[in-house]
Write a protein that holds these residues in place. Structure first.
Motif, PDB file in Angstrom:
ATOM      1  N   ASP A 109      39.226   5.573  52.900  1.00  0.00           N
ATOM      2  CA  ASP A 109      40.672   5.810  52.816  1.00  0.00           C
ATOM      3  C   ASP A 109      40.995   6.832  51.734  1.00  0.00           C
ATOM      4  O   ASP A 109      41.853   7.698  51.914  1.00  0.00           O
ATOM      5  CB  ASP A 109      41.423   4.510  52.506  1.00  0.00           C
ATOM      6  N   GLU A 110      40.316   6.703  50.596  1.00  0.00           N
ATOM      7  CA  GLU A 110      40.610   7.622  49.498  1.00  0.00           C
ATOM      8  C   GLU A 110      40.146   9.038  49.824  1.00  0.00           C
ATOM      9  O   GLU A 110      40.740  10.012  49.359  1.00  0.00           O
ATOM     10  CB  GLU A 110      39.999   7.097  48.195  1.00  0.00           C
ATOM     11  N   LEU A 111      39.090   9.138  50.632  1.00  0.00           N
ATOM     12  CA  LEU A 111      38.653  10.471  51.066  1.00  0.00           C
ATOM     13  C   LEU A 111      39.689  11.078  52.016  1.00  0.00           C
ATOM     14  O   LEU A 111      40.023  12.259  51.932  1.00  0.00           O
ATOM     15  CB  LEU A 111      37.295  10.389  51.764  1.00  0.00           C
ATOM     16  N   ARG A 112      40.226  10.241  52.907  1.00  0.00           N
ATOM     17  CA  ARG A 112      41.244  10.741  53.841  1.00  0.00           C
ATOM     18  C   ARG A 112      42.507  11.142  53.081  1.00  0.00           C
ATOM     19  O   ARG A 112      43.152  12.134  53.396  1.00  0.00           O
ATOM     20  CB  ARG A 112      41.591   9.678  54.889  1.00  0.00           C
ATOM     21  N   ALA A 113      42.852  10.355  52.077  1.00  0.00           N
ATOM     22  CA  ALA A 113      44.043  10.677  51.279  1.00  0.00           C
ATOM     23  C   ALA A 113      43.845  12.035  50.590  1.00  0.00           C
ATOM     24  O   ALA A 113      44.778  12.843  50.501  1.00  0.00           O
ATOM     25  CB  ALA A 113      44.297   9.576  50.249  1.00  0.00           C
ATOM     26  N   ASP A 115      41.981  14.535  51.674  1.00  0.00           N
ATOM     27  CA  ASP A 115      42.096  15.563  52.726  1.00  0.00           C
ATOM     28  C   ASP A 115      43.566  15.825  53.069  1.00  0.00           C
ATOM     29  O   ASP A 115      43.995  16.966  53.203  1.00  0.00           O
ATOM     30  CB  ASP A 115      41.323  15.073  53.961  1.00  0.00           C
ATOM     31  N   GLU A 116      44.349  14.741  53.162  1.00  0.00           N
ATOM     32  CA  GLU A 116      45.771  14.898  53.493  1.00  0.00           C
ATOM     33  C   GLU A 116      46.511  15.646  52.392  1.00  0.00           C
ATOM     34  O   GLU A 116      47.349  16.511  52.662  1.00  0.00           O
ATOM     35  CB  GLU A 116      46.423  13.524  53.721  1.00  0.00           C
ATOM     36  N   ILE A 284      37.404  16.373  57.607  1.00  0.00           N
ATOM     37  CA  ILE A 284      37.079  15.200  56.785  1.00  0.00           C
ATOM     38  C   ILE A 284      36.212  14.193  57.541  1.00  0.00           C
ATOM     39  O   ILE A 284      35.436  13.462  56.932  1.00  0.00           O
ATOM     40  CB  ILE A 284      38.372  14.541  56.233  1.00  0.00           C
ATOM     41  N   ASP A 285      36.303  14.149  58.861  1.00  0.00           N
ATOM     42  CA  ASP A 285      35.492  13.187  59.607  1.00  0.00           C
ATOM     43  C   ASP A 285      33.999  13.453  59.408  1.00  0.00           C
ATOM     44  O   ASP A 285      33.216  12.535  59.195  1.00  0.00           O
ATOM     45  CB  ASP A 285      35.825  13.227  61.106  1.00  0.00           C
ATOM     46  N   GLU A 286      33.662  14.741  59.466  1.00  0.00           N
ATOM     47  CA  GLU A 286      32.264  15.101  59.257  1.00  0.00           C
ATOM     48  C   GLU A 286      31.824  14.748  57.836  1.00  0.00           C
ATOM     49  O   GLU A 286      30.705  14.282  57.610  1.00  0.00           O
ATOM     50  CB  GLU A 286      32.104  16.611  59.475  1.00  0.00           C
ATOM     51  N   VAL A 287      32.734  14.962  56.877  1.00  0.00           N
ATOM     52  CA  VAL A 287      32.434  14.632  55.480  1.00  0.00           C
ATOM     53  C   VAL A 287      32.159  13.135  55.354  1.00  0.00           C
ATOM     54  O   VAL A 287      31.178  12.713  54.735  1.00  0.00           O
ATOM     55  CB  VAL A 287      33.616  15.029  54.566  1.00  0.00           C
ATOM     56  N   ILE A 288      33.038  12.338  55.959  1.00  0.00           N
ATOM     57  CA  ILE A 288      32.902  10.883  55.838  1.00  0.00           C
ATOM     58  C   ILE A 288      31.588  10.410  56.450  1.00  0.00           C
ATOM     59  O   ILE A 288      30.866   9.605  55.863  1.00  0.00           O
ATOM     60  CB  ILE A 288      34.126  10.182  56.460  1.00  0.00           C
TER      61      ILE A 288
END
Ligand code: JCF
Length: 697
Positions: A109-113, A115-116, A284-288
């Protein structure tokens, strides 16, 4: 590539003593290039193209030439990697571009945040895929390598991010750091950033060696690497097998990059060691997914890595995003989840603190967690033991809280055999046998014997500590001896010690005894706030002590203060007021204060220096959040006060300034909400410098 280094045997075969200066110069230069190239093949690429014997031959020839013509020796000659004399101390180096630290993300979640936030700030639509570079995050020592016209001229530790220590001589010994860039058109100036580390294998070898030699082993590879780089004698550093991965550039002149990936490619070409596992991800999906993959494989990584660094690839985007208090907004560190291990809880012992608090501590079968061997873990108090339902003989799950303090997070009940024993808090103090009392509304049980030696030892440690009376040279071993031999029964007794008494103790020569005495003597005039803090009144920390000292100006006035007066001081709560009031009503307190007076402890009043109007802190209310690298919290607060500012503990509309350190808390959020000015540590240091300037310091 090898063709560049084809050997001109006609020159080489000539004995050194027959070489003219000019021939020698040419050959030495050629040998240096060759040797550095083979260094690079061996230490950076792990792909040597000549045998060790051939390499040694080249090296010997260069040494021979340089011995015959010392005037030809250059600082970037491979012969100069070792041999620099030990330093007295490290000089300071100011980085041309500050070395920032990274903000953390602990889950998806924090990675997605992140990216956003990146897309929002760049004005990109949420459906865009931003390019990110992922790099395994090394746990070593960050360094800054400066190259001028391709030659390594300076290496520094990160330090506080602005200024580090000059460790050039030590870094020269690291074979994977090029002394000269391997390209023909090097930029006139470049700062290369990297992380010096030790592989887990080399760390274990080193520790085995140290134990054999009767030396203290290092805690973990990080400490081993940092300790090796910060050695005053480069010969010691040279013996340690250090390595480096370079991950970026700082200040650069004469070249520029469009993407971070390009910068990494450039570094590789120039002969720097860049992690081959770096990966360019789209979105970000690839990063995750990449983070998840490496989290699972983390135990296969041969060097200490504690997460993944994720960076926006486009430099243009990086520039638009800029930096916050401490961190670039274009990068984030994903931290691998805390490692958990199971181990046997062999026993529960009870430690007695300064206030008499009894703390149960688990004695564990040694187990390695995140690269550190853990042998004990705090259980905090009896309630915690009940909550976990932990028993002696249990198999327990341990982790390092916040990566540092070991703690027990659970019990593997399936492993119980029925032989486990429940723990009960002792009714008597395990150190002095004194009475233990636990108020019904509290969780902590305390030894109430005022003369308990464990309490006394910890009180003395506190008394001497840096934020209290700041008495150096009095360590735990000396304190234990003083207490065991009955030489002190309270801190005031320190002031009656004589040199002769001290010299009767173990490991105490005349000189050490003198040092101790002079340190004690010096503390007699410590400032009033230090003394108040040193007394160890419950709920009175360094900051409260400061407030009290400014409000009352003397110990006498403080000791006579009424409960009402104490309660009326802003920032002092009713519980603290009560605790202070009660403390000064105790007979033992009166005796202690009388004794201190008798022995000449005369605290210097904290001068409320009339700060000149120019000091940037005058009339400002300042709040701190997070940790600073340069000062402890109390030191930083004292500076603000010294220069005319006020310190508050929470952010409100009347706050003027919030200083944001590492890992800031909710106060930072609150400041942003209220639109209050926030500054980072660098800016704070700058303000302090200005303030000092205005005071003519
Ligand atoms: O590996 C690391 N510890 C590491 C630290 C890697 C990076 O790419 C970093 C870093 C600290 C700051 N990059 C920045 C900007």
């Amino acid at each position: 590539m090898e063709s560049r280094f084809e050997q001109d045997l006609s020159l080489r075969s000539k004995p050194v003593k027959e070489l003219t200066l000019n021939e020698a110069r040419q050959e030495a230069e050629k040998l240096r290039r060759e040797i550095e190239y083979h260094n690079y093949r061996y230490y950076v690429l792990n792909a040597p193209v000549i045998s060790d014997a051939e390499y040694d031959e080249l090296f010997r020839r260069l040494v021979e030439i340089e011995e015959r013509f010392p005037e030809l020796v250059t600082p970037d000659s491979p012969t100069q990697r070792v041999g620099a004399p030990p330093a007295e101390e490290f000089g300071a180096v100011t980085h041309r571009l500050p070395m920032l630290s990274l903000d953390n993300a602990f889950n998806e979640d924090e990675l997605r945040a992140f990216d956003e936030r990146v897309k929002r700030m760049l004005g990109l639509s949420p459906s865009t895929s931003v390019e990110y570079v992922c790099e395994l995050k090394l746990d070593g020592l960050a360094v800054n390598l400066t190259y001028e016209n391709g030659v390594f001229v300076r290496g520094a530790t990160r330090g506080d991010g602005i200024t580090g220590e000059d460790v050039t001589a030590n870094l020269r010994t690291v074979r994977s750091i090029p002394l000269r860039m391997l390209i023909d058109d090097p930029p006139p100036f470049i700062e290369v950033r990297g992380e010096v580390f030790m592989t887990v294998r080399d760390f274990e070898l080193l520790n085995r060696q140290r134990v054999e030699r009767g030396e203290q082993p290092f805690m973990n590879p990080r400490n081993a690497a940092a300790g090796s780089v910060r050695q005053l004698d480069p010969k010691v550093t040279a013996e340690r097998r250090l390595d480096i991965f370079c991950y970026g550039v700082g200040h650069v002149e004469g070249i520029s990059f469009e993407t971070h990936w390009q910068a990494l490619e450039f570094l590789k070409r120039a002969g720097f060691k860049v992690n081959p596992d770096n990966r360019l991800c789209c979105g970000i999906d690839e990063v995750i997914q990449h983070c998840i993959d490496w989290t699972e494989r983390r135990h296969e990584i041969p060097y200490p890595a504690d997460g993944m660094v994720i960076k926006v690839n486009q430099i243009r985007y990086q520039e638009l995003l800029g930096t916050t208090a401490h961190h670039p907004r274009w990068a984030i560190a994903y931290k691998f989840p805390a490692e958990q291990k199971t181990t046997l809880l062999k026993d529960i012992i009870v430690q007695v603190g300064r206030t008499g608090a009894l703390t149960p501590v688990a004695v564990l079968e040694p187990v390695e967690v995140d690269g550190v061997v853990i042998t004990s873990a705090t259980l905090h108090n009896e309630d915690q033991i009940r909550r976990l339902d932990v028993r002696i003989g249990d198999t327990v799950i341990v982790q390092r809280a916040g990566g540092v303090i070991p703690e027990i997070v659970g019990v593997v009940k399936e492993r119980r055999t029925g032989d486990e024993r429940e723990f009960t808090m002792p009714k008597r103090c395990p150190v002095c046998g004194g009475e233990v009392y636990k108020p019904p509304d509290e969780v902590v049980a305390r030894c109430i014997n005022p003369t308990c030696p464990a309490k006394l030892e910890n009180w003395l440690k506190h008394w001497c500590s840096r934020d209290a009376m700041n008495i150096e040279h009095i360590g735990p071993k000396l304190i234990k001896q003083l207490v065991d031999r009955g030489m002190v029964s309270d801190p005031a007794d320190l002031y009656a010690l004589t040199r002769w008494q001290l010299m009767g103790l173990e490991r105490m020569g005349e000189k050490s005894a003198e040092n101790v005495i002079s340190e004690i003597e010096k503390s007699k005039t410590a400032s009033l706030d230090r003394l108040i803090f040193a007394l160890g009144i419950r709920h009175v920390g360094a900051r409260t002590a400061r407030i009290l000292s400014e409000h009352f100006g003397s110990l006498e006035r403080l000791s006579e203060a009424s409960l009402e007066e104490l309660m009326n001081i802003p920032e002092i709560g009713p519980e603290t007021a009560r605790s202070i009031y009660d403390y000064f009503r105790m007979e033992s307190t009166r005796e202690l204060l009388e004794k201190l007076r008798k022995y000449g402890v005369r605290p210097s009043a904290v001068e409320k220096v009339a700060a000149p109007v120019e000091s940037p802190f005058v009339g400002k209310t300042v709040v701190f959040t997070g940790e600073l690298d340069s000062y402890t919290r109390s030191e930083a607060e004292a500076l603000v006060q010294q220069y005319g500012g006020k310190v508050a503990s929470s952010v409100s509309r009347s706050t003027d300034l919030v200083v944001v350190g590492r890992n800031p808390g909710s106060k930072y959020q609150r400041a942003l909400e209220l639109g209050i000015r926030t500054i980072n540590e660098e800016e704070f240091l700058e303000m302090v410098k200005q303030a000092k300037g205005t005071m003519g310091e």
